[in-house]
Design a protein around this motif. Structure first.
Motif, mmCIF file in Angstrom:
data_model
loop_
_atom_site.group_PDB
_atom_site.id
_atom_site.type_symbol
_atom_site.label_atom_id
_atom_site.label_comp_id
_atom_site.label_asym_id
_atom_site.label_seq_id
_atom_site.Cartn_x
_atom_site.Cartn_y
_atom_site.Cartn_z
ATOM 1 N N ALA A 238 0.842 -1.206 0.000
ATOM 2 C CA ALA A 238 0.000 0.000 0.000
ATOM 3 C C ALA A 238 0.876 1.254 0.000
ATOM 4 C CB ALA A 238 -0.916 -0.010 1.219
ATOM 5 N N ALA A 239 1.957 1.232 0.780
ATOM 6 C CA ALA A 239 2.837 2.411 0.833
ATOM 7 C C ALA A 239 3.450 2.662 -0.538
ATOM 8 C CB ALA A 239 3.925 2.202 1.883
ATOM 9 N N ALA A 240 3.838 1.568 -1.215
ATOM 10 C CA ALA A 240 4.450 1.722 -2.538
ATOM 11 C C ALA A 240 3.418 2.250 -3.543
ATOM 12 C CB ALA A 240 5.012 0.377 -2.998
ATOM 13 N N ILE A 241 2.183 1.750 -3.471
ATOM 14 C CA ILE A 241 1.135 2.204 -4.414
ATOM 15 C C ILE A 241 0.813 3.677 -4.142
ATOM 16 C CG2 ILE A 241 -1.286 1.908 -5.107
ATOM 17 C CD1 ILE A 241 -0.973 -1.099 -4.402
ATOM 18 N N GLN A 242 0.715 4.019 -2.868
ATOM 19 C CA GLN A 242 0.350 5.397 -2.512
ATOM 20 C C GLN A 242 1.416 6.390 -2.993
ATOM 21 O OE1 GLN A 242 -2.389 6.513 -1.525
ATOM 22 N NE2 GLN A 242 -2.087 8.452 -0.477
ATOM 23 N N ALA A 243 2.662 5.914 -3.076
ATOM 24 C CA ALA A 243 3.754 6.809 -3.487
ATOM 25 C C ALA A 243 3.774 7.034 -5.004
ATOM 26 C CB ALA A 243 5.088 6.221 -3.022
ATOM 27 N N TYR A 249 -0.832 4.850 -10.321
ATOM 28 C CA TYR A 249 -1.760 4.350 -9.286
ATOM 29 C C TYR A 249 -2.968 3.718 -9.989
ATOM 30 C CZ TYR A 249 -4.882 5.020 -5.129
ATOM 31 O OH TYR A 249 -5.761 4.882 -4.072
ATOM 32 N N LEU A 250 -3.450 4.445 -10.982
ATOM 33 C CA LEU A 250 -4.630 3.979 -11.726
ATOM 34 C C LEU A 250 -4.324 2.686 -12.489
ATOM 35 C CD1 LEU A 250 -7.408 5.270 -11.857
ATOM 36 C CD2 LEU A 250 -6.742 6.359 -13.994
ATOM 37 N N GLU A 251 -3.095 2.589 -12.998
ATOM 38 C CA GLU A 251 -2.704 1.366 -13.728
ATOM 39 C C GLU A 251 -2.728 0.146 -12.815
ATOM 40 O OE1 GLU A 251 -2.595 0.911 -16.900
ATOM 41 O OE2 GLU A 251 -3.172 3.020 -16.879
#
Ligand code: FAD
Length: 409
Positions: A238-243, A249-251
């Motif tokens: 989640a931290a990696a996606i949020q960054a 993010y959409l991909e």
């Protein structure tokens, strides 16, 4: 010693204002102390944060005069679909579907954005003669004596009340200072929350897709072409996606979201919430009661956190108003015991139930997946059981306090 207020509520998030309004209706003078400056939250723009309010919660909001302000901004939940998915596995087959037409009460619940709900609470508190709101103030100390409770604020001001209610969230300082211990654990999961714009109308359908890393809830918002998502992933993922930048993010989201609703775009701010379970061992102490997340912070898997809190609000308001009519002191131990008896078992059982559901569903274990998929298809084929689940989700089962049926105490 004279009291500055009958009841002091620490915390003006969502449960605090609801309780203040219910108690003021019953004739109490209530002071709400909230750490956040009210205007900041009231002036929030569209950010996608929203709640699934069960029918019973909507009835409470009607009974305390708030629903009329927000009814036209809410999206009725007409269907709930649940299924099992893998990122990139295509659109998931939904094997458990709930339709509001299966119960007489109408839509199972309503989706309402946080900004509308909070603004309505604020307006109602400002208009209620019995409610005083102190925003930007923090409760830092409390001292109980036989005649009342003295509460000290960070500004140095002291207020004397008959009862102190902690609506101050999961890290409740009121509970801590009253010596109430908490049990709980982290899930190692973080919820990514945002709003999505999609090409096709959601038609009032809320869906929950169980991924091995955690559930993805897609919740319909007013207007047809926006949904709020609560997307749980392991903390580090989640931290990696949020960054990531918005486009990336959409991909990552797209293969999980599927293409049932056509093309998607980000439409709101992006939030993260670390997920944990946090239960107070007791909901009361002398001249102290806990309500909402201060009593029980749960996993958002079934969107029940606020609904549970509003059940506390209705139960506590009812026992206190009845105690007042009997001429008892507002901090009476008997009334507080009645409240704890009414709410503790129900909310703890539900919290642990959601904990189990999350464990059974956030897994890639083939045996567990097979077992639960079988279970879901079986429930799907049994109309009686399905109706039972719909009534549970709508908050219509159990021993309901009056406000949850829309009636004043
Ligand atoms: C991702 C996510 C999605 C969710 N979705 C849903 C949903 O769909 N439906 C649903 O029913 N629930 C949902 N929930 C749960 C819901 O958001 C919470 O249960 C609810 O907001 C709790 O409200 P509360 O008023 O008890 O506490 P909070 O909202 O935590 O408010 C506590 C307040 O107390 C104040 N405070 C703290 N300490 C002090 C102090 N010392 N002095 C004064 N003030 C203080 C804080 O400033 C804050 O305003 C969700 C939660 C998450 C994380």
């Amino acid at each position: 010693m004279t009291r500055d207020t009958d009841i002091l509520i620490a915390g003006g998030g969502l449960n605090g204002p609801a309780l203040a309004l219910a108690l003021a209706q019953g004739g109490f003078r209530v002071t709400v102390v909230d750490a956040r400056p009210a205007p900041v939250r009231a002036e929030a723009g569209f950010d996608g944060r929203a709640y699934a309010l069960a029918i019973a919660s909507v009835r409470l909001l009607q009974a305390i005069g708030v629903w009329g302000q927000v009814a036209d901004k809410a999206q009725p939940i007409l269907k709930i679909r649940t299924g099992d998915g893998h990122a990139g596995g295509g659109n998931v087959p939904f094997f458990l579907n709930f339709d509001h037409a299966e119960i007489e009460e109408g839509p199972m619940g309503q989706m309402l954005e946080d900004r509308h709900l909070y603004a309505a609470f604020l307006a109602a508190m400002n208009a209620a003669p019995g409610v005083t709101l102190l925003s930007g103030e923090t409760v830092v100390a409390q001292a109980v004596d036989p005649a009342g409770v003295m509460v000290t604020l960070a500004s140095g001001r002291s207020l004397r009340a008959g009862l102190l209610i902690g609506c101050d969230g999961r890290g409740s300082g009121v509970a801590l200072r009253a010596g109430i211990r908490r049990i709980g654990w982290g899930y190692g999961q973080t919820a990514l929350v945002t709003a999505i714009r999609h090409d096709f109308d959601h038609e009032g359908v809320a869906s929950q897709v169980f991924m091995p890393s955690g559930p993805l809830a897609i919740l319909p918002l007013k207007g047809g072409h926006h949904s709020s998502i609560v997307w749980s992933e392991a903390d580090a993922t989640a931290a990696a996606i949020q960054a990531l930048p918005d486009a990336e993010y959409l991909e990552v989201l797209r293969p999980r979201f599927g293409d049932r609703l056509g093309g998607i775009a980000l439409a709101g701010a992006r939030f993260t919430y670390p997920l944990s379970l946090s239960l107070a061992e007791r909901f009361i102490a002398p001249r102290v009661a806990l309500v909402g997340d201060a009593a029980h912070g749960v996993h958002p898997i079934a969107g029940q956190g606020l609904n549970l809190g509003l059940r506390d609000v209705a139960a506590l308001a009812e026992v206190l108003i009845l105690a007042r009519r009997r001429g008892e002191d507002v901090g009476s131990a008997v009334a507080l015991e009645d409240y704890q008896r009414w709410r503790r078992f129900d909310s703890t059982a539900l919290a642990l139930g959601m904990d189990t559901v999350n464990r059974v569903f956030s897994t890639d274990n083939p045996l567990l997946r097979m077992g639960r998929d079988l279970g879901m298809s079986l429930v799907g084929k049994m109309p009686g059981l399905r109706r039972h689940f719909i009534r549970e989700a709508a908050g219509l089962s159990g021993d309901l306090p009056k406000l949850l049926t829309g009636r004043p105490v």
